[in-house]
Design a protein around this motif. Structure first.
Motif, short mmCIF file in Angstrom:
data_model
loop_
_atom_site.label_atom_id
_atom_site.label_comp_id
_atom_site.label_asym_id
_atom_site.label_seq_id
_atom_site.Cartn_x
_atom_site.Cartn_y
_atom_site.Cartn_z
N GLU A 241 49.49 88.59 57.08
CA GLU A 241 48.11 89.29 56.18
C GLU A 241 47.51 88.06 55.24
N GLY A 242 46.60 88.02 54.99
CA GLY A 242 46.03 87.52 53.84
C GLY A 242 44.93 88.06 53.03
N GLU A 243 43.20 87.30 53.33
CA GLU A 243 42.23 87.98 52.45
C GLU A 243 41.84 88.84 54.39
N ASN A 244 41.56 87.41 54.86
CA ASN A 244 42.23 88.00 56.56
C ASN A 244 43.43 87.89 57.29
N SER A 245 43.24 88.92 58.72
CA SER A 245 44.48 88.81 59.26
C SER A 245 44.52 87.78 59.86
N GLY A 246 45.51 87.32 60.27
CA GLY A 246 45.65 86.59 61.35
C GLY A 246 46.69 86.90 61.65
N ASP A 260 43.47 83.70 64.61
CA ASP A 260 42.93 85.28 63.72
C ASP A 260 43.35 85.98 64.69
N HIS A 261 43.43 85.88 65.82
CA HIS A 261 44.37 86.42 67.07
C HIS A 261 45.30 86.11 68.07
#
Ligand SMILES: Cc1cc2nc3c(=O)[nH]c(=O)nc-3n(C[C@H](O)[C@H](O)[C@H](O)COP(=O)(O)OP(=O)(O)OC[C@H]3O[C@@H](n4cnc5c(N)ncnc54)[C@H](O)[C@@H]3O)c2cc1C
Length: 487
Positions: A241-246, A260-261
Motif C-alpha cells: 500500500e503506497g500512494e497507489n496499491s501494488g 501494479d497487478h
C-alpha cells in the motif's frame, strides 16, 4: 504502462499473460516455478513416441474453447472416446478369466447408467451413495452373478466402477464429492472425450496460445517469449500500500519483482498447502474457506513401453476386477495410514488394489498405461521407481497369466501430489464445499478498488472446473478484468 506479473505458466497463466500482452496496455512478466511451461498439460517424449502425463482428452465440443481452437486447426481425432475405451476393454478377474460377452454387456449397460449422472432432482448426498443405489437398481434388470447367493462378481464390478469414477472426479473415494457438485459441473455438448490426432498432442495447445501456431511431436515446448521466466519459484505475494496499491513478489532465489497487478494461477493444491505463507496480508476468510473445503485428489498415470506389442490388436485395454473385496473396501479410505496401505496381502501391498487396469496408448503403439488414485496413489509416490514398476508388473502378470509379458524397456510415472507445483491432480466439489460462490476468483482489492491480486486457474471456474477449457476461460476472465479496469 501498468505492470502485471502472472504467477504460473499453465494454460490459465499463459492465456491471461498473452491477452494482456496483445492488449498493448501492459508490461507483462510471467514467472513459472518449474523448468517448463504447461503445468498440468505435460506431453513427454517416451521411447520413440510420446505420452500425456496430465490432461489427455478434450471434454465436449459446444462452448469448449480447447475444442474450438484445436478443431479449427484439425488437431483432433473425434472418433475416439474414453467411455468406449473403458467399456471396450475386457474385464479380467484375478484368476485371469475374462468376463463372457453377455456379462460384459451387462457391465457396460450398468456403467453407462452411472456415467449418465444424476437426474435433475437427485441433488442430495454423495456421488458414492447415489452410484451404489443406481448400480443396485440396474443390477435387478442386468444381473451379473450366476448364483443369487454369490455376490462376488457384482461386488468386484462395483469396486471397479468406484475406481473408474474416482479417476474421473479426481477424488480419494466417491463418498467425498457431492452430487450437487456434479450438477454444478457443466458438460459441453458433443463427444465428451476427444483425443488429439497424432502428431498433435495436448502441448500443441501451448504453441497456439503463445505463438498462434501449434507445436507437434517431437517438440513439446514452444519457443518462449522473453516475458516468460522459468525456474522462478514464487514464495511471497505481498500487497503493497503506497500512494497507489501494488504488489511485490519474492522468489526462492531472492529475486523480487514489483508490479501494479498480479494474477496468481497456482493450483488449488498449491493454495491449500502454501496460502498461509504465500500471501501477505493473509487471504480473506471467505477465500480461505473455499480453498479448504474444495477438494483436490491425486490421479496418477503410469506408462510402460514394451518395445513389442504382446497384446492382440482386438484388445484396447484390460480392466482389473479384484476378488478380495474385504481388502478393496479399505484402500480408498482417506484416513488409512501409509503402513496399512503398504502391508502385503497374498504377496501384494494393499495399495495396489487401486490399480484400474492397463490400456493402450493412442500416441504410442508399444506402450500401455495404467491409472491409480487416492491414498493408494499418494503412498505409491513415496516408493522408488523400481518398486512401483515391479509391483505394477506383478499385478499385470497376475491378471493376465495367459500372456508372456516381457519387462518394459521404459517406464514413467507421474507424482502429481508430491510435485510442489501442483500438490494434486484436479479440483472437485466436496460434501462440505458450500454452494459455489465467487470467493475463490474474487481479486484482492487495493486503493480505489483496484484489482491488485487476481486469481485464475481451473479451480476458480464456476462450472468447467477440473478441465483445460475451464482453466483457459479463467485466464481470459482475469485478463479482461485488468483490461476493463485500465479502460
Ligand atoms: C492426470 C491428469 C489428467 C487430466 N486429464 C484431463 C483431461 O483429460 N482433460 C482436461 O480438460 N483436463 C484434464 N486435467 C486437468 C487439466 O490438466 C487442468 O485443469 C489444467 O491443465 C489446469 O491448468 P491451470 O493453468 O489452471 O493450472 P496448472 O496447469 O497447474 O498451472 C499452474 C502453474 O503454476 C506453476 N506454479 C505453481 N506454484 C508456483 C510457484 N510457487 N511459483 C511459480 N509457479 C508456480 C505450476 O508449475 C504450473 O505451471 C488433468 C489433470 C491431470 C493431473
Amino acid at each position: 504502462m501498468k505492470k502485471v506479473i502472472v504467477i504460473g505458466g499453465g494454460v490459465a497463466g499463459l492465456t491471461a499473460a498473452k491477452r494482456l500482452v496483445e492488449s498493448g496496455k501492459f508490461e507483462v512478466k510471467l514467472l513459472e516455478g518449474d523448468s517448463r511451461i504447461g503445468g498440468r498439460v505435460h506431453t513427454q517424449a517416451f521411447g520413440d513416441y510420446w505420452i500425456e502425463n496430465g490432461a489427455q482428452w478434450v471434454h465436449g465440443e459446444d462452448g469448449n474453447e480447447v475444442f474450438r481452437i484445436a478443431n479449427s486447426l484439425k488437431l483432433l481425432d473425434t472418433e475416439r472416446n474414453l467411455i468406449s475405451v473403458s467399456t471396450d476393454s475386457v474385464f479380467v478377474r484375478e484368476s485371469g478369466k475374462v468376463l463372457d460377452q453377455p456379462v460384459h454387456d451387462n457391465v457396460t449397460i450398468i456403467l453407462a447408467k452411472i456415467l449418465d449422472g444424476p437426474e435433475e432432482d437427485e441433488v442430495e448426498g454423495t456421488v458414492g451413495d447415489w452410484a451404489i443405489k443406481r448400480f443396485n437398481d440396474a443390477l435387478e434388470k442386468y444381473p451379473l452373478d450366476s448364483e443369487p447367493t454369490d455376490k462376488s462378481l457384482s461386488t468386484a464390478v462395483l469396486d471397479w466402477i468406484h475406481r473408474f469414477q474416482d479417476n474421473i472426479d479426481g477424488c480419494d473415494n466417491w463418498f467425498q464429492p457431492s452430487l450437487r457438485g456434479q450438477h454444478e459441473y457443466e458438460e459441453c455438448e458433443g463427444n465428451p472425450t476427444i483425443a488429439w490426432k497424432s502428431p498433435a498432442c495436448y502441448s500443441s495447445l501451448l504453441g497456439v496460445i503463445l505463438n498462434g501456431v501449434p507445436i507437434t511431436a517431437p517438440t513439446f515446448q514452444p519457443v518462449l517469449p522473453d516475458w516468460i521466466e522459468l525456474n522462478k519459484d514464487v514464495q511471497k505475494i505481498e500487497l503493497v500500500e503506497g500512494e497507489n496499491s501494488g504488489v511485490r513478489i519474492t522468489c526462492s532465489d531472492n529475486s523480487q519483482y514489483t508490479a501494479d497487478h498480479a494474477i496468481c494461477t497456482v493450483s488449488l493444491g498449491v493454495l491449500k498447502h502454501f496460502h498461509k505463507t504465500l500471501f501477505c496480508p493473509p487471504l480473506p476468510e471467505s477465500k480461505v474457506k473455499m480453498i479448504e473445503t474444495l477438494g483436490i485428489g491425486c490421479v496418477n498415470k503410469l506408462h510402460f513401453d514394451f518395445k513389442t506389442k504382446w497384446w492382440p490388436d482386438s484388445i484396447i485395454g484390460f480392466n482389473f476386477l479384484w476378488n478380495d473385496t474385504e481388502h478393496v473396501a479399505q484402500y480408498w479410505n482417506s484416513d488409512i495410514d501409509d503402513e496399512t496401505l503398504k502391508k502385503e496381502i497374498d504377496g501384494l501391498p494393499l495399495w495396489c488394489r487401486n490399480i484400474l487396469g492397463f490400456y493402450v496408448v493412442a500416441s504410442h503403439p508399444t506402450a500401455l498405461n495404467s491409472w491409480i488414485t487416492g491414498p493408494a496413489s499418494k503412498v505409491m509416490e513415496t516408493l522408488t521407481e523400481q518398486e512401483v514398476k515391479d509391483i505394477f508388473m506383478k499385478v499385470c502378470r497376475k491378471f493376465l497369466p495367459s500372456y508372456d509379458i516381457p519387462d518394459p524397456v521404459e517406464f514413467s510415472q507421474t507424482s502429481w501430489f508430491s510435485n510442489r507445483f501442483t500438490k494434486g491432480s484436479y479440483s472437485f466439489r466436496q460434501m462440505n464445499t458450500d454452494a459455489w460462490s465467487s470467493a475463490l476468483e474474487e481479486p484482492i482489492l487495493g486503493k480505489n478498488n483496484a484489482p491488485v491480486i487476481c486469481f485464475a486457474g481451473e479451480a476458480t471456474h464456476s462450472k468447467f472446473y477440473s478441465t483445460v477449457h475451464g482453466a483457459i476461460e479463467t485466464g481470459v476472465r482475469e485478463a479482461k478484468r485488468l483490461i476493463n479496469h485500465e479502460n
